[in-house]
Design a protein around this motif. Sequence first.
Motif, PDB file in Angstrom:
ATOM      1  N   PHE A   1       0.832  -1.202   0.000  1.00 18.58           N
ATOM      2  CA  PHE A   1       0.000   0.000   0.000  1.00 18.58           C
ATOM      3  C   PHE A   1       0.870   1.258   0.000  1.00 18.58           C
ATOM      4  O   PHE A   1       0.548   2.247  -0.660  1.00 18.58           O
ATOM      5  N   ASP A   2       1.985   1.223   0.729  1.00 22.04           N
ATOM      6  CA  ASP A   2       2.926   2.352   0.712  1.00 22.04           C
ATOM      7  C   ASP A   2       3.436   2.596  -0.702  1.00 22.04           C
ATOM      8  O   ASP A   2       3.573   3.745  -1.140  1.00 22.04           O
ATOM      9  N   TRP A   3       3.722   1.499  -1.409  1.00 22.46           N
ATOM     10  CA  TRP A   3       4.227   1.605  -2.782  1.00 22.46           C
ATOM     11  C   TRP A   3       3.164   2.179  -3.716  1.00 22.46           C
ATOM     12  O   TRP A   3       3.431   3.092  -4.505  1.00 22.46           O
ATOM     13  N   TYR A   4       1.942   1.669  -3.616  1.00 24.57           N
ATOM     14  CA  TYR A   4       0.858   2.167  -4.472  1.00 24.57           C
ATOM     15  C   TYR A   4       0.604   3.650  -4.217  1.00 24.57           C
ATOM     16  O   TYR A   4       0.331   4.421  -5.142  1.00 24.57           O
ATOM     17  N   ARG A   5       0.698   4.039  -2.948  1.00 23.07           N
ATOM     18  CA  ARG A   5       0.461   5.440  -2.599  1.00 23.07           C
ATOM     19  C   ARG A   5       1.558   6.332  -3.193  1.00 23.07           C
ATOM     20  O   ARG A   5       1.279   7.438  -3.664  1.00 23.07           O
ATOM     21  N   LEU A   6       2.792   5.832  -3.206  1.00 23.75           N
ATOM     22  CA  LEU A   6       3.906   6.606  -3.746  1.00 23.75           C
ATOM     23  C   LEU A   6       3.740   6.870  -5.242  1.00 23.75           C
ATOM     24  O   LEU A   6       4.054   7.963  -5.725  1.00 23.75           O
ATOM     25  N   ILE A   7       3.228   5.881  -5.980  1.00 21.73           N
ATOM     26  CA  ILE A   7       3.108   6.055  -7.436  1.00 21.73           C
ATOM     27  C   ILE A   7       1.690   6.460  -7.860  1.00 21.73           C
ATOM     28  O   ILE A   7       1.394   6.535  -9.053  1.00 21.73           O
ATOM     29  N   GLY A   8       0.826   6.719  -6.870  1.00 26.50           N
ATOM     30  CA  GLY A   8      -0.488   7.268  -7.172  1.00 26.50           C
ATOM     31  C   GLY A   8      -1.490   6.292  -7.738  1.00 26.50           C
ATOM     32  O   GLY A   8      -2.373   6.672  -8.511  1.00 26.50           O
TER      33      GLY A   8
ATOM     34  N   ASP B   1       1.497   7.730  11.334  1.00 27.20           N
ATOM     35  CA  ASP B   1       1.146   7.712   9.919  1.00 27.20           C
ATOM     36  C   ASP B   1       0.575   6.363   9.507  1.00 27.20           C
ATOM     37  O   ASP B   1       0.493   6.047   8.331  1.00 27.20           O
ATOM     38  N   SER B   2       0.193   5.546  10.486  1.00 27.12           N
ATOM     39  CA  SER B   2      -0.303   4.206  10.163  1.00 27.12           C
ATOM     40  C   SER B   2      -1.734   4.272   9.637  1.00 27.12           C
ATOM     41  O   SER B   2      -2.596   4.939  10.214  1.00 27.12           O
ATOM     42  N   GLU B   3      -1.978   3.542   8.534  1.00 23.82           N
ATOM     43  CA  GLU B   3      -3.357   3.466   8.027  1.00 23.82           C
ATOM     44  C   GLU B   3      -4.270   2.794   9.039  1.00 23.82           C
ATOM     45  O   GLU B   3      -5.487   2.994   9.023  1.00 23.82           O
ATOM     46  N   ASP B   4      -3.689   2.010   9.969  1.00 16.79           N
ATOM     47  CA  ASP B   4      -4.497   1.357  11.007  1.00 16.79           C
ATOM     48  C   ASP B   4      -5.199   2.378  11.895  1.00 16.79           C
ATOM     49  O   ASP B   4      -6.266   2.092  12.460  1.00 16.79           O
ATOM     50  N   LEU B   5      -4.631   3.578  12.038  1.00  7.13           N
ATOM     51  CA  LEU B   5      -5.275   4.618  12.853  1.00  7.13           C
ATOM     52  C   LEU B   5      -6.579   5.081  12.207  1.00  7.13           C
ATOM     53  O   LEU B   5      -7.528   5.446  12.899  1.00  7.13           O
ATOM     54  N   VAL B   6      -6.627   5.073  10.887  1.00 16.73           N
ATOM     55  CA  VAL B   6      -7.876   5.377  10.172  1.00 16.73           C
ATOM     56  C   VAL B   6      -8.799   4.180  10.233  1.00 16.73           C
ATOM     57  O   VAL B   6     -10.008   4.303  10.499  1.00 16.73           O
ATOM     58  N   PHE B   7      -8.236   2.986  10.027  1.00 17.59           N
ATOM     59  CA  PHE B   7      -9.052   1.774  10.008  1.00 17.59           C
ATOM     60  C   PHE B   7      -9.764   1.545  11.336  1.00 17.59           C
ATOM     61  O   PHE B   7     -10.919   1.091  11.363  1.00 17.59           O
ATOM     62  N   GLU B   8      -9.091   1.849  12.451  1.00 23.26           N
ATOM     63  CA  GLU B   8      -9.734   1.586  13.737  1.00 23.26           C
ATOM     64  C   GLU B   8     -10.929   2.516  13.957  1.00 23.26           C
ATOM     65  O   GLU B   8     -11.926   2.112  14.572  1.00 23.26           O
ATOM     66  N   LYS B   9     -10.884   3.737  13.416  1.00 23.43           N
ATOM     67  CA  LYS B   9     -12.050   4.636  13.504  1.00 23.43           C
ATOM     68  C   LYS B   9     -13.201   4.091  12.675  1.00 23.43           C
ATOM     69  O   LYS B   9     -14.353   4.106  13.116  1.00 23.43           O
ATOM     70  N   TRP B  10     -12.882   3.602  11.471  1.00 21.53           N
ATOM     71  CA  TRP B  10     -13.918   2.984  10.638  1.00 21.53           C
ATOM     72  C   TRP B  10     -14.515   1.772  11.349  1.00 21.53           C
ATOM     73  O   TRP B  10     -15.731   1.581  11.357  1.00 21.53           O
ATOM     74  N   PHE B  11     -13.650   0.949  11.932  1.00 17.36           N
ATOM     75  CA  PHE B  11     -14.105  -0.280  12.573  1.00 17.36           C
ATOM     76  C   PHE B  11     -15.041   0.025  13.740  1.00 17.36           C
ATOM     77  O   PHE B  11     -16.117  -0.583  13.871  1.00 17.36           O
ATOM     78  N   VAL B  12     -14.642   0.974  14.589  1.00 17.18           N
ATOM     79  CA  VAL B  12     -15.456   1.311  15.763  1.00 17.18           C
ATOM     80  C   VAL B  12     -16.802   1.880  15.328  1.00 17.18           C
ATOM     81  O   VAL B  12     -17.863   1.503  15.870  1.00 17.18           O
TER      82      VAL B  12
END
Length: 383
Positions: free
Chosen positions: A116-123, A250-261
């Motif tokens: 995911f880091d790689w995909y984000r880097l190249i858009g 900067d972890s995507e898990d910080l966003v994911f945990e808000k979605w999950f809750v």
Amino acid sequence: MLFKDILGLSHIKNHLATSADSGRIPHAQLFVGPEGCGTLPMALAYAQYLICNNQNGENLGSDQACNAKFEGISHPDMHFAFPVANSDKVRSHAVSDHYMREWRQFLQEQPYGNLFDWYRLIGIEKKQGQIGVDEAQDIVRKLALKSYEGGYKVMLIWMADKMNIAASNKLLKLIEEPPEKTVFLLIAEDEEQVLQTIRSRCQILHFPPLAEEIICNALTVRGLDRSEAMRLAQEAHGNFNKALDLMNKDSEDLVFEKWFVQWVRSAFKAKGNKAAIHELILWSEEVAATGRETQKKFLRYCIAVFRQAMLINYNAKELAFMQIHVDGFQLEKFAPFVHENNMLDISAELEDAIYHIERNGNAKIIFTDLSIKLTRLLHKRAA
């Protein structure tokens, strides 16, 4: 990349260096390990060891010019293939060569980074990358050429589990009988997703997750105090990339945990509550608006959270490493709702959702259907 710069894994470093020193170099090797364990840095260091003819277990041989080329990731006998997709930069027939500048940046800045880091880097984070048949044709063409410096040529295929069947079939013969002094290094997180006929032609080396102490020491070098470093190391569960993301917030898990809750709270309220059903639909639309790679990563995160909750429910707290940072949500209080009567069904529904997203199903329908099913499953009683 130097062996000494790689975290832990001393037994694997010793094995690779010793086998190379004695001339036992398999022509095709598959490095299998979880995210953030160091498969990519290890493959880079091993390739440098082979191409520069280094010895005695370290990349500090007499050929200083060769080792210097690896510092800039510019050695002509070092070839790369990795998942890509068409983007604003490459309109059609995207292959790895189109993204080499970004790839060098990625290796220098995030050698432990994930897909995911790689995909984000190249858009292309909203697309699903792959290693396709165009890439396979490029690999065949490159390896047909003689070695630039007369020694080994190395083809490193990162995330070989993203190689499609057409590309795999095209490379079968080449991997089985490569040109002289040509070495394939394949890297994968999910061994089962690599075509069986490819796996059977490779010597497989399994990498373990990194030890907490090793991650903790690496974080203290980066400026964290030891207690905080150990806390993050425990939460990272052997994944150095996640530990760095948590340190940098900067972890995507910080966003994911808000979605999950938000998701499970709405699912609890939705039984006989039309307003909560509307909340679930709005939530489904929000998640569906993100890219497919983000959606799949979020669903895998959900599977991990449910498993952790079940471990806590069955008094295996020493195996529970995840933390939810959302105010008012405690995994210990959520855990009793995940038990033997619904865990298998919840896991199956999440896996099915990943399957349908990978096959370009309508994300709004998939997440709405999943949300309604979750509402029923969370209200199931334990035996």
